[in-house]
Write a protein that holds these residues in place. Structure first.
Motif, short mmCIF file in Angstrom:
data_model
loop_
_atom_site.label_atom_id
_atom_site.label_comp_id
_atom_site.label_asym_id
_atom_site.label_seq_id
_atom_site.Cartn_x
_atom_site.Cartn_y
_atom_site.Cartn_z
N THR A 87 0.82 -1.21 0.00
CA THR A 87 0.00 0.00 0.00
C THR A 87 0.85 1.26 0.00
OG1 THR A 87 -0.11 0.21 2.41
CG2 THR A 87 -1.72 -1.25 1.35
N THR A 88 2.16 1.10 0.03
CA THR A 88 3.15 2.19 0.05
C THR A 88 3.16 2.93 1.38
OG1 THR A 88 1.74 3.97 -0.87
CG2 THR A 88 2.87 2.52 -2.44
N THR A 89 2.47 2.40 2.38
CA THR A 89 2.56 2.98 3.72
C THR A 89 3.88 2.55 4.35
OG1 THR A 89 0.17 2.92 4.00
CG2 THR A 89 1.48 3.04 6.00
N ASN A 90 4.53 3.48 5.08
CA ASN A 90 5.79 3.18 5.75
C ASN A 90 5.54 2.80 7.21
OD1 ASN A 90 7.09 3.81 3.39
ND2 ASN A 90 7.69 5.86 4.04
N TYR A 91 6.30 1.76 7.66
CA TYR A 91 6.15 1.25 9.02
C TYR A 91 7.48 1.27 9.73
CZ TYR A 91 1.76 -0.82 7.28
OH TYR A 91 0.53 -1.01 6.74
N GLY A 92 7.40 1.25 11.06
CA GLY A 92 8.59 1.08 11.88
C GLY A 92 8.20 0.40 13.18
N LEU A 93 9.19 -0.11 13.89
CA LEU A 93 8.94 -0.76 15.17
C LEU A 93 9.24 0.21 16.30
CD1 LEU A 93 10.65 -4.22 14.52
CD2 LEU A 93 8.24 -3.60 14.21
N ILE A 94 8.45 0.15 17.35
CA ILE A 94 8.76 0.85 18.59
C ILE A 94 8.95 -0.20 19.67
CG2 ILE A 94 7.47 2.86 17.81
CD1 ILE A 94 5.27 2.14 19.84
N ASN A 95 9.03 0.20 20.91
CA ASN A 95 9.34 -0.74 21.99
C ASN A 95 8.09 -1.39 22.57
OD1 ASN A 95 8.29 1.49 23.27
ND2 ASN A 95 9.81 1.51 24.94
N VAL A 304 -20.86 10.71 14.94
CA VAL A 304 -20.42 10.40 13.58
C VAL A 304 -18.90 10.54 13.56
CG1 VAL A 304 -20.54 11.04 11.14
CG2 VAL A 304 -22.57 11.30 12.59
N LEU A 305 -18.22 9.67 12.80
CA LEU A 305 -16.77 9.75 12.65
C LEU A 305 -16.39 9.99 11.19
CD1 LEU A 305 -15.58 6.87 15.01
CD2 LEU A 305 -15.05 9.30 15.29
N SER A 306 -15.42 10.88 10.97
CA SER A 306 -14.92 11.18 9.63
C SER A 306 -13.42 10.94 9.61
CB SER A 306 -15.23 12.64 9.25
OG SER A 306 -14.72 12.96 7.98
N CYS A 307 -12.96 10.11 8.67
CA CYS A 307 -11.56 9.69 8.60
C CYS A 307 -11.00 9.99 7.22
CB CYS A 307 -11.43 8.20 8.89
SG CYS A 307 -12.20 7.65 10.44
N SER A 308 -10.17 11.02 7.10
CA SER A 308 -9.64 11.45 5.81
C SER A 308 -8.17 11.07 5.67
CB SER A 308 -9.84 12.96 5.63
OG SER A 308 -11.20 13.27 5.48
N PHE A 309 -7.90 9.78 5.63
CA PHE A 309 -6.52 9.30 5.52
C PHE A 309 -6.56 7.84 5.13
CE2 PHE A 309 -7.96 9.44 9.92
CZ PHE A 309 -8.08 8.10 10.18
N GLY A 310 -5.41 7.29 4.76
CA GLY A 310 -5.25 5.86 4.53
C GLY A 310 -4.24 5.29 5.49
N LEU A 311 -4.50 4.10 6.03
CA LEU A 311 -3.65 3.54 7.07
C LEU A 311 -2.84 2.34 6.60
CD1 LEU A 311 -6.05 3.72 10.16
CD2 LEU A 311 -4.18 5.25 9.58
N GLY A 312 -2.84 2.05 5.29
CA GLY A 312 -2.11 0.87 4.83
C GLY A 312 -2.79 -0.40 5.29
N ASN A 313 -2.02 -1.48 5.41
CA ASN A 313 -2.58 -2.73 5.91
C ASN A 313 -2.77 -2.63 7.41
OD1 ASN A 313 -2.73 -4.18 3.48
ND2 ASN A 313 -0.54 -4.60 3.53
N PRO A 314 -3.98 -2.79 7.91
CA PRO A 314 -4.22 -2.56 9.34
C PRO A 314 -3.81 -3.75 10.19
CG PRO A 314 -6.25 -3.23 8.28
CD PRO A 314 -5.22 -3.11 7.18
N SER A 315 -3.39 -3.47 11.40
CA SER A 315 -3.16 -4.53 12.37
C SER A 315 -4.49 -4.98 12.95
CB SER A 315 -2.27 -4.01 13.50
OG SER A 315 -2.98 -3.06 14.29
N ALA A 316 -4.47 -6.11 13.65
CA ALA A 316 -5.69 -6.62 14.28
C ALA A 316 -6.24 -5.62 15.29
CB ALA A 316 -5.41 -7.96 14.94
N LEU A 317 -5.36 -4.93 16.00
CA LEU A 317 -5.81 -3.96 16.99
C LEU A 317 -6.56 -2.81 16.33
CD1 LEU A 317 -5.75 -3.08 20.00
CD2 LEU A 317 -3.67 -1.78 19.45
N VAL A 318 -6.03 -2.29 15.22
CA VAL A 318 -6.68 -1.18 14.53
C VAL A 318 -8.02 -1.64 13.95
CG1 VAL A 318 -6.49 0.47 12.64
CG2 VAL A 318 -4.50 -0.03 14.07
#
Length: 651
Positions: A87-95, A304-318
């Motif tokens: 999806t061209t979304t960039n990811y990184g790991l945190i702790n 009502v919720l409005s979401c104007s973005f793309g999140l790439g491949n979502p995790s199970a939590l999202v």
């Protein structure tokens, strides 16, 4: 996940806890050079995450050497390679990582986790059973991805995934001429006509984004959610989206939103890492995204919720966050309608969360009612709305002209707020249904039927169900219905329930009825004119001048049985044998009380016997030779009617 060469993520400690935001005093000179180059203002607040692009540094080797030493310092919590996906979304790991146990975790389970894997903190996830966020100690030799894999392979977890950092692309921020003075999109969707009946009053719209200017002169805001700890600074995308949804109308200031009496609840999921207000990338982590949905459910009156973005491949939590909001949020747990932008990638597929089964995906159109060239489309798109050159609010109490599915999405969310004002007990599905079934079929494309896959009418992969029409949606949602006589035998009465104060009503009926007295009274009296089905129409108007209609169909009198409704059976029978006779049970109106089969006009006789076989079917045995007429008497509230006779010869 594909590694991105020369791009590194640093997770920093919140230095404000120590009363010092100056990074140069920490001996991180190369990092300070990078921050200066990226125009990051560290005098007010040091960001918790820094994405280091080594290609733009004049001192690449020095930074590479320093990164190793940074991870050993108290101020740098984690260093990670950056990754990308399809999806061209960039990811990184945190702790941190997120785990969901298959069974309830005991205190001993959690204690064992801490001791075995150097876990320094375990936090329960609000709204999710047996789900925890685990924080790794810096001394651990495992990163969040390694530990996630190890734990998942034990078979004790439904999922174990890193609490991913993501660099998210907003779907638009394209400022244009700030003095453009024509909001073409509002009359296009017939918003002025809809405002005669609803404008979003009492309904709150959550803008899920990087930030909203909460004291903007043309926005009415309520307290919101901000897990970042960062000042708003140049995070302006949310303000643009908020104005499209609900900029205050009729106040003589700047612009007008779709639901101009709704209030905005800012729900922040990330921050702009630079001082460039036109930067289209913002930083977030999975637990912030989930936390936004949980906040909307448990902590704020979000409708009502409005979401104007793309999140790439979502995790199970999202994923679970969107399900939580859709199923359990808003208005005593009736659920929150969620609208998400398809994206501006000129692509034939839509982004997540637009692709989620819990959201309605929104694409963009121009003033010619064609799909905007940039607007993503394809499977899952729900609706399109104006998204080119939208007049809206901007940061620092100004306004702008902006384009993108980012703008189309809050406009649809605003109309959803107006629907909920009319029908506060509607579920998200009902809101989606109203929007989908009241669109204008525009765009020069062919709309087709796709059954339960797209249940709200005809659909097209570029335009979804069609272009938003606020007036049609509000007309369908208004809580005013005709009540009265279920059948008119001689006289009847009809009334419009809950007629709005100051409204006028006009009644009309088809030829089967006559109105007795004035056709502007409520209730209205009618009388029988001819048998059949009558349509009763009420037209309601107010001083605003945008009428709407309600219709009711009622049976009038004992209508004759249609010629195409006949008794069927054998034409010839042998004496002392049985024949099966049937009659269709679809008499117009279905207001009969009973079907009675007759032989020569009688229910019983010495030369035949009627045995009821099932509803609409009988078996008849004849004890004499001759010709017999089989018919049906239909008993209705207005009297009895009879079918045409069916003749059977018995030999």
């Amino acid at each position: 996940m594909n590694p991105i060469r020369n791009r590194i993520l640093l997770q920093l400690k919140d230095l404000s806890e120590d009363g010092d935001n100056s990074i140069s005093t920490l001996g991180l000179d190369a990092l300070a050079e990078y921050l200066e180059e990226k125009k990051i203002d560290i005098t007010s607040k040091l960001p918790p995450f820094l994405e280091i692009d080594l290609n733009i540094s004049d001192n690449k080797n020095q930074i590479l050497r320093d990164l190793t030493s940074y991870e050993r310092t108290e101020q740098v919590l984690n260093v990670s390679q950056m990754f990308s996906d399809e999806t061209t979304t960039n990811y990184g790991l945190i702790n941190q990582l997120v785990v969901k146990f298959k069974h309830e975790a005991t205190e001993e389970d959690l204690k064992r986790l801490k001791e075995q894997f150097h876990i320094v903190d375990i936090i329960t996830v609000l709204g999710q059973v047996n789900t925890y966020i685990l924080t790794l100690d810096k001394v651990s030799e495992l990163d969040a991805l390694d530990l996630s894999n190890i734990l998942f392979e034990t078979g004790r977890y439904i999922y174990a995934q890193p609490n991913f950092f993501t660099a998210i692309q907003t779907t638009a921020f394209t400022p244009n001429d700030p003095y453009y003075n024509s909001s073409w999109h509002l009359p296009k969707i017939e918003a002025p006509e809809a405002w005669c009946w609803a404008s979003g009053d009492t309904i709150n719209i959550g803008i899920v984004d990087i930030a909203v200017q909460i004291d903007h002169i043309d926005l009415s805001t309520l307290p919101g959610y901000d897990p970042t700890g960062m000042p708003i600074g140049t995070d302006r995308h949310g303000t643009v989206c908020a104005g499209a949804a609900a900029a205050i109308g009729n106040n003589g200031i700047l612009v007008t939103g779709a639901a101009y009496k709704s209030k905005i609840i800012p729900i922040r999921i990330g921050y702009n890492p630079s001082s460039d207000p036109n930067n289209t990338t913002f930083y977030s982590i999975d637990s912030w995204k989930y936390g936004a949905m949980a906040y909307a459910v448990y902590n704020a009156p979000v409708h009502v919720l409005s979401c104007s973005f793309g999140l790439g491949n979502p995790s199970a939590l999202v994923q679970s966050g969107f399900q939580l909001a859709y199923s359990n949020g808003g208005r005593s747990g009736k659920g929150i309608p969620i609208f998400a932008a398809t994206g501006n990638d000129y692509a034939s597929s839509i982004n997540f969360p637009a692709s989620s089964p819990y959201t309605m995906a929104v694409g963009a159109t121009g003033d010619n009612d064609n799909r905007s060239v940039f607007s993503n489309y394809g499977a899952g798109i729900g609706i399109v709305a104006p998204g080119d050159g939208i007049f809206t609010t901007a940061y620092s109490d100004t306004f702008t002209i902006s384009s993108g599915t980012s703008l189309a999405t809050p406009i649809v969310a605003g109309v959803a707020a107006m629907i909920l004002q009319c029908q506060p007990n509607y579920s998200p599905y009902h809101v989606y249904q109203i929007l989908g079934t009241t669109t204008d079929k525009v765009g020069g494309v062919i709309y087709g039927n796709y059954g339960t896959t797209y249940p709200f009418g005809t659909w097209n992969n570029e335009m979804g169900y069609g272009r938003l029409n606020a007036y049609k949606a509000i007309q369908k949602a208004l809580p005013f219905e005709i009540s009265g006589s279920e059948i008119v035998c001689s006289n009847g009465t009809f009334e419009m329930q809950n007629l709005p104060s100051g409204s006028q009503i006009t009644w009309d009926v088809t030829q089967q009825l006559n109105i007795v007295g004035a056709n502007t009274s409520n209730p209205v009296n009618v009388q029988f004119a001819s048998v059949g089905w009558a349509t009763v129409t009420a037209t309601i108007n107010n001083s605003c001048g945008s009428p709407f209609e309600r219709k009711l169909s009622v049976p009038v009198g004992p209508a004759p049985v249609p010629w195409d409704m006949n008794v069927n059976g054998p034409y010839n029978l042998a004496i002392f044998s049985k024949g099966l006779f049937t009659f269709p049970t679809t008499y117009p109106g279905d207001y009969y009380t009973e079907y009675i089969f007759l032989v020569n006009g009688q229910e019983t006789g010495i030369d035949f016997q009627i045995d009821f076989f099932s509803f609409g079917e009988v078996e008849i045995m004849f004890y004499d030779i001759g010709t017999f007429a089989v018919s049906v008497r239909i008993q209705t509230p207005c009297g009895n009617v009879f079918s045409q006779p069916f003749y059977v010869t018995v030999n």
